[in-house]
Motif scaffolding. Structure first.
Motif, PDB file in Angstrom:
ATOM      1  N   PRO A  47       0.732  -1.283  -0.065  1.00 54.30           N
ATOM      2  CA  PRO A  47       0.081  -0.041  -0.109  1.00 54.30           C
ATOM      3  C   PRO A  47       0.959   1.265   0.065  1.00 54.30           C
ATOM      4  CG  PRO A  47       0.159  -0.941   2.246  1.00 54.30           C
ATOM      5  CD  PRO A  47       0.780  -1.871   1.352  1.00 54.30           C
ATOM      6  N   LEU A  48       0.411   2.320  -0.616  1.00 54.18           N
ATOM      7  CA  LEU A  48       0.862   3.520  -0.626  1.00 54.18           C
ATOM      8  C   LEU A  48       0.830   4.402   0.884  1.00 54.18           C
ATOM      9  CD1 LEU A  48       2.629   5.923  -1.953  1.00 54.18           C
ATOM     10  CD2 LEU A  48      -0.078   7.080  -2.399  1.00 54.18           C
ATOM     11  N   VAL A  49      -0.382   4.140   1.564  1.00 53.19           N
ATOM     12  CA  VAL A  49      -0.422   4.425   2.940  1.00 53.19           C
ATOM     13  C   VAL A  49      -1.225   3.071   3.667  1.00 53.19           C
ATOM     14  CG1 VAL A  49      -0.533   6.720   2.307  1.00 53.19           C
ATOM     15  CG2 VAL A  49      -2.711   5.650   2.336  1.00 53.19           C
ATOM     16  N   PRO A  50      -1.096   3.131   5.036  1.00 50.75           N
ATOM     17  CA  PRO A  50      -1.705   1.963   5.651  1.00 50.75           C
ATOM     18  C   PRO A  50      -3.163   1.661   5.212  1.00 50.75           C
ATOM     19  CG  PRO A  50      -0.620   3.169   7.312  1.00 50.75           C
ATOM     20  CD  PRO A  50      -0.549   4.094   5.804  1.00 50.75           C
ATOM     21  N   GLU A  51      -3.892   2.674   4.844  1.00 54.47           N
ATOM     22  CA  GLU A  51      -5.592   2.518   4.673  1.00 54.47           C
ATOM     23  C   GLU A  51      -5.872   2.798   3.056  1.00 54.47           C
ATOM     24  OE1 GLU A  51      -7.867   2.845   8.849  1.00 54.47           O
ATOM     25  OE2 GLU A  51      -7.404   4.718   7.706  1.00 54.47           O
ATOM     26  N   HIS A  52      -4.821   2.073   2.262  1.00 54.26           N
ATOM     27  CA  HIS A  52      -5.040   2.090   1.073  1.00 54.26           C
ATOM     28  C   HIS A  52      -6.035   1.119   0.371  1.00 54.26           C
ATOM     29  CE1 HIS A  52      -2.734   2.154  -3.343  1.00 54.26           C
ATOM     30  NE2 HIS A  52      -4.025   1.954  -3.293  1.00 54.26           N
TER      31      HIS A  52
END
Length: 592
Positions: free
Chosen positions: A408-413
């Protein structure tokens, strides 16, 4: 973890033997160091030093540690850098350096990346409006660095303001011709360290306080490598990354701190240097090039990409790669070139092509599998597939489900995907579209309560397999920059977005559904507020499959995470990530 140890060098001017000898000595006596950053002119002043320089480029001599440079001008620069720019490994959105040879990386134009935990911003070359490909930067590069909103290699005008005359070393030249643009940029982005070259002297200024920021800035001007006055051209730093410092550490001011040398710069001067998206030219820093061709290296057992993709190769019998008609037929049926050429594909679920050869009939000819059943067995996203990574799934509806992205790009992608094996979300059945909009609205509410906005985008490839609509949250403070940043990237790619401004998200998607041409590839992004930017990709147009992710990685100052392969997690880490998301998302989940 100990702070990174970085070496800095002034204008190299092609004196690589002297530079590497000095670096090796320092590294042995005071190291080890993690990297060397070079400011000022990197290439030789004239052709006399080209042989020495090319020994390193061609691998006859080696660099002792990773070297990053910005002064992309001088003798030999166009030849060396044009080769690097065409290397297939350097295509796409790369702000962390284009590899020139082992341990040598070219920081092109402007950008920002993370180096051993340190945030490094750069502006390469000298100011020019000529649009030369090497050795200059334009207002577009300055605007791009501002858009990233967080060091340049040039002395700024005014840097000596507030410094007692007795503290200014002899030999510092008249700075009246220095670049005021750099002054404005440095005053705006407020780096902790500002490193520069090209003035022929070493100068370490007393730290100065920044306006509207708690930390101080230290300016260091470095002399050229091997200068006759024996002035310092190598400097070592071991700064603690700001992300690991507490507020009291960041705000500490040495007793010799001065006021800002840029205090007289009004905010209007900053704004005057910015331009609207309508004024942006094709020289933007987004490093895509639609004319670049993918290259392959190897022996005669490797396939020729040119032949496989187009059916012909201008090199003919002189080509060192295989011209295989059967592989060409497999390619036309959507089989991944890397899979055929190497037996595997590192892009994994992000690849838009198939990772298995098509069935053969009894006479050995290639035929296409029938129906969706066979394709779903090899699909990464079909719930019935043995390849699906079910531990990433967060919520399942009747027609769509959502999962967290791998790498993921960010944790909640988040990914929103149809349960059925459908090639894109825009042409999906209406009941599937209803599920998609429900997930979108739930995610918007979820992230809004975290002071975030969510960006949705989809790359629809004409030979794509399973639809996946990506959802990436960004801080609300960055949302206003989204439209401009995507336009910057589009301008560099050589196209303009079509713009839809519907009253509601569902209305915008319905308009897209009506306009969608199934015979063309399409990229679209849904911005906070409802605006949709779309671009129909023509058959021969080169378009990066990770365009949306790479643009957002730049906006979020996460260039090192633009490639999902750099962000892989262990299965245990993925399970924990999904559990955390499901727990937080539960009260927003439309399927609860």
């Amino acid at each position: 973890m100990s702070p990174p140890r970085i070496l800095l060098a002034g204008d190299v001017l092609g004196r690589l033997n002297q530079l590497c000898k000095r670096v090796s000595s320092v590294n042995k006596s005071a190291g080890p160091f993690d990297a060397l950053l070079c400011v000022g002119q990197f290439f030789p002043d004239n052709s006399d030093r080209l042989e020495e320089f090319m020994n390193y480029i061609d691998g006859r001599s080696t660099f002792p540690l990773p070297i990053y440079f910005i002064g992309d001008y001088g003798a030999g620069a166009p030849k060396v850098l044009s080769v690097a720019a065409k290397d297939s490994a350097n295509l796409g959105f790369k702000m962390d350096g284009l590899k020139v040879c082992d341990n040598l990386f070219w920081l092109k134009g402007s950008g920002k990346f993370t180096l051993h935990g340190l945030s490094v911003a750069y502006l390469s070359g000298k100011q020019s409006a000529s649009g030369q490909p090497y050795g200059t930067y334009s207002q577009d590069d300055v605007d791009a660095l501002r858009a990233l909103a967080e060091e340049s290699g040039i002395w700024p005008s005014g840097i000596l303001n507030g410094v007692p005359t007795t503290d200014i070393p002899l030999g510092i030249p008249d700075l009246s011709d220095t670049d005021s643009t750099i002054s404005e940029l440095v005053a705006e982005i407020k780096p902790r360290y500002h490193i520069a070259g090209s003035r022929g002297v070493f100068y370490s200024r007393e730290p100065y306080a920044n306006i509207d920021a708690v930390h101080v800035t230290r300016f260091i001007g470095l002399a050229p490598v091997g200068n006759s006055d024996k002035q310092k051209f190598i400097h070592a730093l071991s700064p603690t990354p700001a992300a690991t410092m507490v507020a009291t550490e960041i705000s500490m001011k040495p007793t010799n701190t001065t006021s800002s040398p840029y205090a007289s710069l009004g905010k209007s001067s900053h704004n005057d240097g910015k331009r609207s998206s309508e004024d942006i030219s094709d020289s933007q820093y987004w490093r895509y090039d639609v004319s670049k061709k993918r290259q392959k290296h190897g022996d005669g057992d490797r396939l020729c990409f040119k032949f496989i993709s187009s059916g012909s190769c201008p090199r003919g019998e002189q080509c060192h790669f295989r011209h295989d008609m059967e592989a060409r037929e497999q390619s036309l049926r959507g089989v991944c070139f890397d899979f055929m050429n190497k037996g595997k594909c590192e892009r994994g679920p992000d690849c838009n092509f198939k990772h298995s050869l098509q069935e053969e009939s009894l006479n050995g000819s290639v035929r296409r599998p029938k129906g969706n059943t066979d394709r779903s067995k090899e699909c990464w996203f079909c719930l019935s597939s043995p390849n699906v990574e079910s531990h990433l799934i967060a919520s399942i509806g009747e027609h769509c489900y959502c999962a967290l992205a791998k790498g993921p790009l960010v944790p909640e992608h988040v990914l929103i995907l149809p349960v059925e094996h459908l090639p894109n979300s825009i042409s999906s059945p209406q009941e599937c579209e209803v599920d998609i909009v429900r997930f979108q609205n739930s995610l918007r509410s979820y992230f809004k309560d975290q002071a975030k906005e969510v960006v949705f985008f989809e790359w629809i490839f004409v030979r794509g397999t399973h639809a996946n609509l990506q959802a990436i949250p960004i801080p609300s403070s960055r949302a206003a920059s989204l439209h401009e940043v995507f336009n910057l990237a589009a301008d560099r790619m050589g196209f303009k977005f079509e713009i839809l401004k519907p009253d509601t998200s569902s209305e915008g998607r319905n308009t897209l559904r009506k306009q969608f041409n199934r015979n063309c590839s399409l990229f679209y992004v849904e911005l906070p507020g409802g605006t949709i930017l779309s671009h129909a990709v023509e058959e021969n147009e080169k378009f990066p499959a990770q365009f949306g992710r790479e643009v957002l990685a730049g906006l979020l100052n996460m260039a090192d995470r633009a490639d999902w392969r750099n962000c892989k997690l262990s299965k245990d880490e993925e399970i924990k990530m999904v559990e955390n998301f499901k727990s937080s998302f539960e009260k927003y989940d439309p399927n609860q």
